[in-house]
Write a protein that holds these residues in place. Sequence first.
Motif, PDB file in Angstrom:
ATOM      1  N   GLY A  88      12.593  -5.922  -1.015  1.00 57.06           N
ATOM      2  CA  GLY A  88      13.262  -5.162  -2.070  1.00 57.06           C
ATOM      3  C   GLY A  88      12.886  -5.615  -3.461  1.00 57.06           C
ATOM      4  N   ALA A  89      11.871  -6.496  -3.568  1.00 54.51           N
ATOM      5  CA  ALA A  89      11.427  -6.975  -4.885  1.00 54.51           C
ATOM      6  C   ALA A  89      10.712  -5.848  -5.631  1.00 54.51           C
ATOM      7  N   TYR A  90      11.097  -5.608  -6.884  1.00 56.95           N
ATOM      8  CA  TYR A  90      10.499  -4.522  -7.656  1.00 56.95           C
ATOM      9  C   TYR A  90       9.017  -4.785  -7.887  1.00 56.95           C
ATOM     10  N   PRO A  91       8.129  -3.847  -7.505  1.00 60.32           N
ATOM     11  CA  PRO A  91       6.685  -4.046  -7.696  1.00 60.32           C
ATOM     12  C   PRO A  91       6.269  -3.720  -9.133  1.00 60.32           C
ATOM     13  N   ALA A  92       6.104  -4.722  -9.952  1.00 60.41           N
ATOM     14  CA  ALA A  92       5.760  -4.517 -11.369  1.00 60.41           C
ATOM     15  C   ALA A  92       4.258  -4.348 -11.514  1.00 60.41           C
ATOM     16  N   ILE A  93       3.764  -3.169 -11.116  1.00 61.45           N
ATOM     17  CA  ILE A  93       2.328  -2.886 -11.127  1.00 61.45           C
ATOM     18  C   ILE A  93       1.915  -2.362 -12.494  1.00 61.45           C
ATOM     19  N   THR A  94       0.913  -2.988 -13.080  1.00 61.37           N
ATOM     20  CA  THR A  94       0.521  -2.643 -14.445  1.00 61.37           C
ATOM     21  C   THR A  94      -0.883  -2.061 -14.565  1.00 61.37           C
ATOM     22  N   THR A  95      -1.682  -2.051 -13.488  1.00 63.22           N
ATOM     23  CA  THR A  95      -3.004  -1.429 -13.587  1.00 63.22           C
ATOM     24  C   THR A  95      -2.822   0.062 -13.868  1.00 63.22           C
ATOM     25  N   ALA A  96      -3.591   0.581 -14.804  1.00 62.43           N
ATOM     26  CA  ALA A  96      -3.357   1.920 -15.342  1.00 62.43           C
ATOM     27  C   ALA A  96      -3.387   3.016 -14.273  1.00 62.43           C
ATOM     28  N   THR A  97      -4.401   2.990 -13.398  1.00 63.62           N
ATOM     29  CA  THR A  97      -4.506   4.062 -12.400  1.00 63.62           C
ATOM     30  C   THR A  97      -3.332   4.035 -11.426  1.00 63.62           C
ATOM     31  N   ASP A  98      -2.976   2.853 -10.958  1.00 64.41           N
ATOM     32  CA  ASP A  98      -1.867   2.752 -10.006  1.00 64.41           C
ATOM     33  C   ASP A  98      -0.546   3.117 -10.658  1.00 64.41           C
ATOM     34  N   ALA A  99      -0.342   2.673 -11.903  1.00 59.44           N
ATOM     35  CA  ALA A  99       0.895   2.987 -12.609  1.00 59.44           C
ATOM     36  C   ALA A  99       1.048   4.490 -12.817  1.00 59.44           C
ATOM     37  N   ALA A 100      -0.091   5.181 -12.950  1.00 61.22           N
ATOM     38  CA  ALA A 100      -0.076   6.633 -13.152  1.00 61.22           C
ATOM     39  C   ALA A 100      -0.147   7.409 -11.839  1.00 61.22           C
ATOM     40  N   GLY A 101      -0.195   6.689 -10.727  1.00 60.89           N
ATOM     41  CA  GLY A 101      -0.290   7.365  -9.438  1.00 60.89           C
ATOM     42  C   GLY A 101      -1.633   8.017  -9.204  1.00 60.89           C
ATOM     43  N   ARG A 102      -2.700   7.446  -9.800  1.00 60.61           N
ATOM     44  CA  ARG A 102      -4.030   8.020  -9.683  1.00 60.61           C
ATOM     45  C   ARG A 102      -4.927   7.123  -8.825  1.00 60.61           C
ATOM     46  N   PRO A 103      -6.014   7.671  -8.261  1.00 58.26           N
ATOM     47  CA  PRO A 103      -6.961   6.851  -7.501  1.00 58.26           C
ATOM     48  C   PRO A 103      -7.693   5.886  -8.436  1.00 58.26           C
ATOM     49  N   SER A 104      -8.338   4.911  -7.848  1.00 54.22           N
ATOM     50  CA  SER A 104      -9.169   3.981  -8.614  1.00 54.22           C
ATOM     51  C   SER A 104     -10.516   3.842  -7.925  1.00 54.22           C
ATOM     52  N   LEU A 105     -11.503   3.340  -8.654  1.00 53.40           N
ATOM     53  CA  LEU A 105     -12.823   3.124  -8.058  1.00 53.40           C
ATOM     54  C   LEU A 105     -12.726   2.107  -6.931  1.00 53.40           C
ATOM     55  N   GLU A 106     -11.996   1.020  -7.185  1.00 53.41           N
ATOM     56  CA  GLU A 106     -11.884  -0.026  -6.177  1.00 53.41           C
ATOM     57  C   GLU A 106     -11.198   0.489  -4.915  1.00 53.41           C
ATOM     58  N   GLY A 107     -10.138   1.266  -5.094  1.00 55.05           N
ATOM     59  CA  GLY A 107      -9.438   1.816  -3.948  1.00 55.05           C
ATOM     60  C   GLY A 107     -10.277   2.819  -3.191  1.00 55.05           C
ATOM     61  N   THR A 108     -11.034   3.635  -3.937  1.00 52.57           N
ATOM     62  CA  THR A 108     -11.908   4.617  -3.293  1.00 52.57           C
ATOM     63  C   THR A 108     -12.992   3.927  -2.476  1.00 52.57           C
ATOM     64  N   ALA A 109     -13.579   2.884  -3.049  1.00 54.61           N
ATOM     65  CA  ALA A 109     -14.627   2.145  -2.339  1.00 54.61           C
ATOM     66  C   ALA A 109     -14.069   1.500  -1.074  1.00 54.61           C
ATOM     67  N   ALA A 110     -12.889   0.891  -1.191  1.00 52.27           N
ATOM     68  CA  ALA A 110     -12.278   0.246  -0.025  1.00 52.27           C
ATOM     69  C   ALA A 110     -11.971   1.276   1.055  1.00 52.27           C
ATOM     70  N   GLY A 111     -11.452   2.427   0.643  1.00 54.97           N
ATOM     71  CA  GLY A 111     -11.118   3.467   1.605  1.00 54.97           C
ATOM     72  C   GLY A 111     -12.337   4.019   2.315  1.00 54.97           C
ATOM     73  N   LEU A 112     -13.474   4.025   1.620  1.00 55.75           N
ATOM     74  CA  LEU A 112     -14.716   4.529   2.203  1.00 55.75           C
ATOM     75  C   LEU A 112     -15.469   3.448   2.971  1.00 55.75           C
ATOM     76  N   GLY A 113     -14.938   2.227   2.954  1.00 53.32           N
ATOM     77  CA  GLY A 113     -15.634   1.134   3.610  1.00 53.32           C
ATOM     78  C   GLY A 113     -16.943   0.824   2.936  1.00 53.32           C
ATOM     79  N   ALA A 114     -16.940   0.839   1.597  1.00 52.06           N
ATOM     80  CA  ALA A 114     -18.178   0.642   0.839  1.00 52.06           C
ATOM     81  C   ALA A 114     -18.001  -0.465  -0.199  1.00 52.06           C
ATOM     82  N   ARG A 115     -19.102  -1.010  -0.651  1.00 51.11           N
ATOM     83  CA  ARG A 115     -19.054  -1.995  -1.731  1.00 51.11           C
ATOM     84  C   ARG A 115     -19.615  -1.369  -2.999  1.00 51.11           C
ATOM     85  N   ILE A 116     -19.129  -1.822  -4.138  1.00 51.45           N
ATOM     86  CA  ILE A 116     -19.568  -1.293  -5.427  1.00 51.45           C
ATOM     87  C   ILE A 116     -20.794  -2.078  -5.880  1.00 51.45           C
ATOM     88  N   VAL A 117     -21.899  -1.398  -6.043  1.00 54.99           N
ATOM     89  CA  VAL A 117     -23.147  -2.062  -6.413  1.00 54.99           C
ATOM     90  C   VAL A 117     -23.152  -2.425  -7.895  1.00 54.99           C
TER      91      VAL A 117
END
Length: 274
Positions: A88-117
Amino acid sequence: MRDRYDPQVLVYSKKRAQEMVGTLAGFDLVVAVMAVGIVVRMICPGIADKWTGTPVVAVDSSLRSAVPVVGGHHGGNDLALRLFEKLGAYPAITTATDAAGRPSLEGTAAGLGARIVNRSSSRDVNLAFLREDVPVVRLAGPKIVLVDEDVAVLKSKGGVVVGIGARRGVEASEVLEAARMALESVGRGIDEIRAIATGEIKRDEPGISQAAERLGRPVIYLDEEVLNAQSPTTESRARDLGLVGVAEPAALALSERLIMPKKAYGRVTVALGE
């Protein structure tokens, strides 16, 4: 994280804060039960960059807040959300994409099972994600590709791409069952899915997005140009909509080869690529 479903998590109390810097690299995630200021002072000497540092989440002694201090896009935010679910600890997330409920490059890469070159592209791509949906395009080689600084290049680590076509109003349970049956037919499992792929015309189908969410995998919506650049092996009724297909072209667009041509399972059509 070594395994997104079974990470190695180390929990530190204030009394053990001095040990933190020397052991960060040995764990996937660190929970520091102490004030954020103490965490910052302790880990600063051991921080090289956001790509190699171990994600650290600070939790106050009353377990009321979980603050990702470093590594938000690399597991810290997910850990904070898990602490919210469990404690029940409040998640104080401050990264802009996550705070806005938007995807991120890092999350997209992880979801695709890929590494960022080219990691330097992350700032521009994540800023673009805040404004719009950034398209994912796969280029099959051999090729020489010139890209601008704001184009992220991902290298696949493998896994199965599930191409989905579906009738309007399809339910998530139908999509999940169709994917399971298709994978089973080629001796593969649900845990091997790298991503769900479909056409942009299916973006308004909640059954597909909900199925991907239950699987914990991303759903990639491909536009007409990307789909029509593929060479599917079977004819499709989608030609009436100006498309060469949906399920097969979607699977081909994000993989090197088809391991199962499209097959209909009730109201869902599935093609598999890897």
